[in-house]
Scaffold this active site. Sequence first.
Site, PDB file in Angstrom:
ATOM      1  N   GLU A 378       0.835  -1.194   0.000  1.00  0.00           N
ATOM      2  CA  GLU A 378       0.000   0.000   0.000  1.00  0.00           C
ATOM      3  C   GLU A 378       0.874   1.250   0.000  1.00  0.00           C
ATOM      4  O   GLU A 378       1.918   1.306   0.671  1.00  0.00           O
ATOM      5  CB  GLU A 378      -0.923  -0.007   1.212  1.00  0.00           C
ATOM      6  CG  GLU A 378      -1.866  -1.209   1.244  1.00  0.00           C
ATOM      7  CD  GLU A 378      -2.741  -1.240   2.473  1.00  0.00           C
ATOM      8  OE1 GLU A 378      -2.651  -0.289   3.275  1.00  0.00           O
ATOM      9  OE2 GLU A 378      -3.521  -2.203   2.643  1.00  0.00           O
ATOM     10  N   GLU A 392       2.301   0.408   3.977  1.00  0.00           N
ATOM     11  CA  GLU A 392       2.473  -0.878   4.653  1.00  0.00           C
ATOM     12  C   GLU A 392       2.307  -1.989   3.637  1.00  0.00           C
ATOM     13  O   GLU A 392       1.829  -1.775   2.514  1.00  0.00           O
ATOM     14  CB  GLU A 392       1.461  -1.053   5.794  1.00  0.00           C
ATOM     15  CG  GLU A 392       0.011  -1.082   5.362  1.00  0.00           C
ATOM     16  CD  GLU A 392      -0.943  -1.238   6.556  1.00  0.00           C
ATOM     17  OE1 GLU A 392      -0.459  -1.544   7.645  1.00  0.00           O
ATOM     18  OE2 GLU A 392      -2.140  -1.047   6.352  1.00  0.00           O
ATOM     19  N   ASN A 394       0.543  -5.770   3.397  1.00  0.00           N
ATOM     20  CA  ASN A 394      -0.378  -6.718   4.017  1.00  0.00           C
ATOM     21  C   ASN A 394      -0.002  -8.122   3.575  1.00  0.00           C
ATOM     22  O   ASN A 394      -0.170  -8.467   2.397  1.00  0.00           O
ATOM     23  CB  ASN A 394      -1.817  -6.418   3.605  1.00  0.00           C
ATOM     24  CG  ASN A 394      -2.364  -5.203   4.346  1.00  0.00           C
ATOM     25  OD1 ASN A 394      -2.353  -5.146   5.566  1.00  0.00           O
ATOM     26  ND2 ASN A 394      -2.811  -4.204   3.590  1.00  0.00           N
ATOM     27  N   ARG A 396      -1.172 -10.962   3.240  1.00  0.00           N
ATOM     28  CA  ARG A 396      -2.347 -11.826   3.104  1.00  0.00           C
ATOM     29  C   ARG A 396      -3.134 -11.372   1.887  1.00  0.00           C
ATOM     30  O   ARG A 396      -2.838 -10.331   1.300  1.00  0.00           O
ATOM     31  CB  ARG A 396      -3.232 -11.718   4.354  1.00  0.00           C
ATOM     32  CG  ARG A 396      -3.577 -10.265   4.689  1.00  0.00           C
ATOM     33  CD  ARG A 396      -4.498 -10.160   5.871  1.00  0.00           C
ATOM     34  NE  ARG A 396      -4.641  -8.797   6.359  1.00  0.00           N
ATOM     35  CZ  ARG A 396      -5.403  -7.861   5.807  1.00  0.00           C
ATOM     36  NH1 ARG A 396      -6.071  -8.135   4.703  1.00  0.00           N
ATOM     37  NH2 ARG A 396      -5.473  -6.651   6.322  1.00  0.00           N
TER      38      ARG A 396
END
Length: 1630
Positions: A378, A392, A394, A396
Amino acid sequence: MSEGQRSPIMAEAWQMNGVVNGTVHLKHTATLLKVDEFCQALGGKSPIHSILVANNGMAAVKFIRSIRSWALETFGSEKAILLVAMATPEDLRINAEHIRIADQFVEVPGGTNNNNYANVQLIVETAEITHVSAVWPGWGHASENPELPDALSSKGIIFLGPPASSMAALGDKIGSSLIAQAAGVPTLPWSGSHVMFHILYELCNFSYLYIDYLFKMLLQVKIPPESCLDSIPEEIYREACVYTTEEAVASCHVVGYPAMIKASWGGGGKGIRKVHNDDEVRALFKQVQGEVPGSPIFIMKVAAQSRHLEVQLLCDQYGNVAALHSRDCSVQRRHQKASSIIEEGPITVAPPDTVKQLEQAARRLAKCVGYVGAATVEYLYSMETGEYYFLELNPRLQVEHPVTEWIAEINLPAAQVAVGMGIPLWQIPEIRRFYNMDHGGGYDAWRKTSVVATPFDFDKAESVRPKGHCVAVRVTSEDPDDGFKPTSGKVQELSFKSKPNVWAYFSVKSGGGIHEFSDSQFGHVFAFGESRALAVANMVLGLKEIQILGEIRTNVDYTIDLLNATEYRDNKIHTGWLDSRIAMRVRAERPPWYLSVVGGALYKASTSSAAIVSEYVGYLVKGQIPPKHISLVNSVVSLNIEGSKYTIEMVRGGPGSYKLRMNQSEIEAEIHTLRDGGLLMQANISPCFLLNGNSHVIYAEDEAAGTRLLIDGRTCLLQNDHDPSKLVAETPCKLLRFLVSDGAHVDADAPYAEVEVMKMCMPLLLPASGVIHFVMSEGQAMQAGDLIAKLDLDDPSAVRRAEPFHGTFPKLGPPTAVSDKVHQRCAASLNAARMILAGYEHNIQEVMRELLNCLDSPELPFLQWQESMSVLATRLPKDLKNELDTKYKEYESTSSSKKNIDFPAKLLRGVLEAHLSSCSEKDRAAQERLVEPLMSLVKSYEGGRESHARVIVQSLFEEYLSVEELFSDNIQGDVIERLRLQHKKDLRKVVDIVLSHQGVRSKNKLILRLMEALVYPNPAAYRDQLIRFSALNHTTYSELALKASQLLEQTKLSELRTSIARSLSELEMFTEEGERVSTPRRKMAINERMEDLVSAPLAVEDALVALFDHSDPTLQRRVVETYIRRLYQPYLVKDSVRMQWHRSGLIAFWEFCEEHIEKRNGTEDAMPDKMLVEKHCEKKWGAMVIIKSLQFLPTAISVALKEATHCLNYAADNESISNATPGHASQGNMLHVALVGINNQMSTLQDSGDEDQAQERINKIAKILKEKVLCSDLCNAGIRVINCIIQRDEGRAPMRHSFHWSDEKLYYEEEPLLRHLEPPLSTFLEVEKLKGYGKIQYTPSRDRQWHLYTVVDPQARVQRMFLRTLVRQPRLSSGFSSSQDVNTVISCAKSSLSFTASSILRSLMAALEELELHVHNTTIRSDHSHMYLCILREQQLYDLINYSRTIDVDACKDEATVQVILKEMALKIHELVGARMHRLAVCEWEMKLWLDCDGLAHGAWRIAVTNVTGHTCTVHVYRELEDNKSHELVYHSATSVPGPLHGVPLSALYQPLGPIDQKRLAARKSNTTYCYDFPLVFETALRQSWASYSQAEVKAPGDGRDILRVKELMFSDKTGAWGTPLILADRTPV
């Protein structure tokens, strides 16, 4: 948890879902081999045959559906891979979708996710027990917990996600930012920006380099795999953190405000706060620490006006990283990706080169940590500068991944499984297609690609362009109007209509729900388009097709507004855009205020009605007595909508019809209940008249804050009355902590507590300032409505309350189309009338006016026939249809030029009957049923429009009687119990009957109007139903029963008129005896019949007036003579009636005697004890003129006066008549004027009781009588009274007015008191005695034999009634007698009554029946009634003696004996009717008779009876004598003891109630007895006891002996203290 502890749980779980625990041996062997072959062919390591889905909700549903789709394409079976779901009790309770679609499920503990989906140990144990090959964590819960992949790896179970080291490095926000800096990815200024050099020094051995140079080098140098980072030294990590409030403040100063305080382990809205200054930092730092205990904290600069962009990555175990296009997630709240509402892809706000840089930077970052699986990197992108910053990573799959799937055409969950099998990315067919490599057409051709596929360099390969544009909208159970607070509860209905470019998936379905531990997102909608604009348009259309009903709130309508916003469509949004709209309170479009008010009121009213009916039926089911009243028609609804309070009066006009009234305005609406519980509303609530009657669908759901309405997809809240002193939970949540201390003073809008709502942390704000007192404890779970704290308000009056709305509804038309055709208007008005009879409310006046207009329309039958024929045209036999059409058209053509033509009912009926008669026996029944509507119609019109109206009225009457006869004279509870037993299979019918009965007052008004308008002209046609109406016996029906009785009397009047005409006609005699009857016998017979009519106790006068204009002159003469005889009996001079016809009309003359009582012996004593009396007669004359127009009145009067003079001269020649000679006209002569004919001037002024109409009639007549010449002639002729009689329609009583000569005004003026009476009769009735009262209300009895005068007593202020009658005594053989009921009562007591007593009793019974009818009529009902009876016929002594008693007539001629006889007669009558009189407030009755006998008893007698208690009475007998001094006739007591009226003039006015009468009245109203009346009660009881022993020859004391002596004792001291002696009192009762 040990194995022994786990076994029972798992055994129970497997028993629940009916699947035997074990491995995948349940799968077909061929399928298993296909999966193994697929894995081996594509270079995989471990085939995956079963997967545990360690998630719920959206994640689990999406994964299962994606894998099923992929398995079907790849292996030919959607069940090729076994999918096992985890299920908490809460998921099972709400019927969660993922449990339903999974192959197996395992029940796990409920509660928060640390007990289930986030519990690593539980997941591993579940995977072991179910023997799955792999575990898919989804997103949220345990998906970012590094312990899970390590634990599964140790058990040999594949984790479909990154290794623990990569997850630990990138899942931590601080660590990922440090690594991003190391990988050369730009970051925002944050608390770890300064540690970048240290990392570079340790990793790369570089030192003392400029930062610009480092960035350039990092962008050019490719980090080799062997340099990957899997951990960060702790000392470096700590340097990026802040540990105290002051460190946070210092760091904020470095990075600059506004800044974010973030917890590294936070997520989903937890552990993040935006601050703008040092004070906010100090206030919020500890909150962040408390939300994620133990988590490191860091500070990061807020990027204003930036976009949230992200890149989707897919990495394999061999270092290959694929960047699968990009997404834009900028529409979010609180700068949190978890609060995103709208996502879209690909990125359109940044140039392609920048997007390429984002993808490459993301790939570098993933390679740096050796990432495996799906990930999202992101960024924040500045639209002003074009710069981007790492936010960040993620580790997943994310919820918005279907956007990438659509534009990249890659099944990401399936790709995760392939990566988990160890298959390299370059072998996966979809990845190869994405990079324009040979892919064989997809997964179904994997065998081909596995042979020819070769590795390629992902750094150099170019991906395909994104396929169009995709927009995604998260459907959440959040309330946009309440700060997007999550809600939970049942989902009654969830429906979505997919379109070619729009699809969606949901984690719940209809009948399911969202529990308090779920994620707030339960649906995801995706729309595709060739461009962004098309995708957005498709999304708007798709969202409008979603229908979600239940206890939850959703963001659907709010999101539609976002998509339609100009900023979004122009792509000028940023991460703070949604927050700014929320701050400005930009809300979703609301329904118009009037639509919300109408919809809310209808919902509230219908819901309340349904609840009342349900409760009522519940009582009946249990056999209990339900409440007496149910409020289903009239109600008042109060609505609080957005700070305004609307008060609406609801009136139901039918089961689904309402009138809403507010502030002098009114609209109509209709509702229908849908099967799904919604309301379909048809209302005139569009300001545009062209759109009146629009339909709207309403759904509603009650919640803690009020009732949420969904009207046409737009919501509004009907708020409950809010008490700011009680702080309650509005949704199920967990109280995390209080932010203030107990007992502290807190300002308005300040946060006082934090709650966790569906995994989101939210503050609670105070509605007003005050001192707070906690009720709940921290950590407690709460339900909606639970009390959290109490607030002592600083200023209760300052709390804002809803302001009353003073506006009105828009001026609108009816809710449905209204036809102007008369048959449809008739049907509508008739339906409204039936609704009134069903208990609902309509404007009766409007309904009646419309109904009468329609029934009177000549078009009505023709249009009804056409309507019926249009329905049956295709079903009727062809020959019949043709014949009916032919006859109808022939008639229509001949009558087209004529107006008001009658409907050819008989002609059409003949055609129908001829057809039926021609049918065979077999077909006749079917044909009769077929033509029944037509036959009913023509039958109803056979008598014309009046006949059809009669059919309708009779049907309405029957509907009324079918209900109200059940309740007449019955206890309602007993009626309902009988109905309950009768309708036990359908108790709703009982409710309908009770509802109808509750509207009895409106029903009565309707029936009365129908009677007045349609029954009054011809009541005989409704006789049977009128009898039933008159028999209704309850206070509620008194007016209706009275009207029905009056109409019945009207039918009797018509019958009486016919009977009189037949009786006075010679035709009947010729029929019986032929022409042999001689003239003298004929004359005698006619005279006898006339005498019978004179003495008949019926409304003979009214029936005779109706015959005044009879066409038979002989009959007309007899009628007039009979009328004169009846008026002047017994003072008419025999054979004095003479008549003659004049061109102006019939003129009649007669002579009568005016009598008074005088002394016979001439003594001068004022009032002797014994006195002989005699009648003194003075002859007068009377005349009557019968004319058809007032214009003939002067001429007729002149002729009458001339003829009267001639007759008097003739009589003077033959007989001396005192004061009757032409030269000296006597005073007191009478003139009667009868105006006859239906076309007379007065026919339009019917007597409706309207004083204005009466005055208009009076003025017209008085104007003629005031003419000087005519007035002078009348006065000179000695005429003091002129009686005017106005004939009316058949069956209606004539109108009467009396005009008296005024010596002061010198003209004739009307005497209102004598209105409705003939002057001769008013003399007998002594009406003049009532002149002491002001306003007198006259009411005739039904048979017009009793005259009721209602007055208000000036002293007691109570309503009194004076009843007057003339007792007529017919011959027993005459055909004219009183009512059958009264005669039955008389016959029962006949043996103990004399002829006179029977006559009196008959009259009294008739009067009591009239009082019974009026007992509940407040305008007539009396508290104290007085009856006066005058017997016209002279009585003989034997008339006074009962039939079973023999006496010596000669011995009874003295006054004392007659006095005793009369008193005994009065007592006997009182014994029969006294109690009933007392109940009906008849306190006194007086009777006058003339006794014709020899001796002192001859003359006038009066009996005055005071009805003391109903069982006791006082009787006083008087004579009529002339006082010597005043020369007035007075009451003279017939006994030595003077009565209360002794010496009172007969003409004395009635006096107000005295003190004793007032006290008796007060006692009677209190259902007790006046104390001074008890002695009489005792005396009466003693006499009755003596009488009971008369057969035992025990003689009862006579009147001369006292059997009871009474003394009154009183305290000697007025204070009456205890011990005070009693003394004898001699005083008048007070």
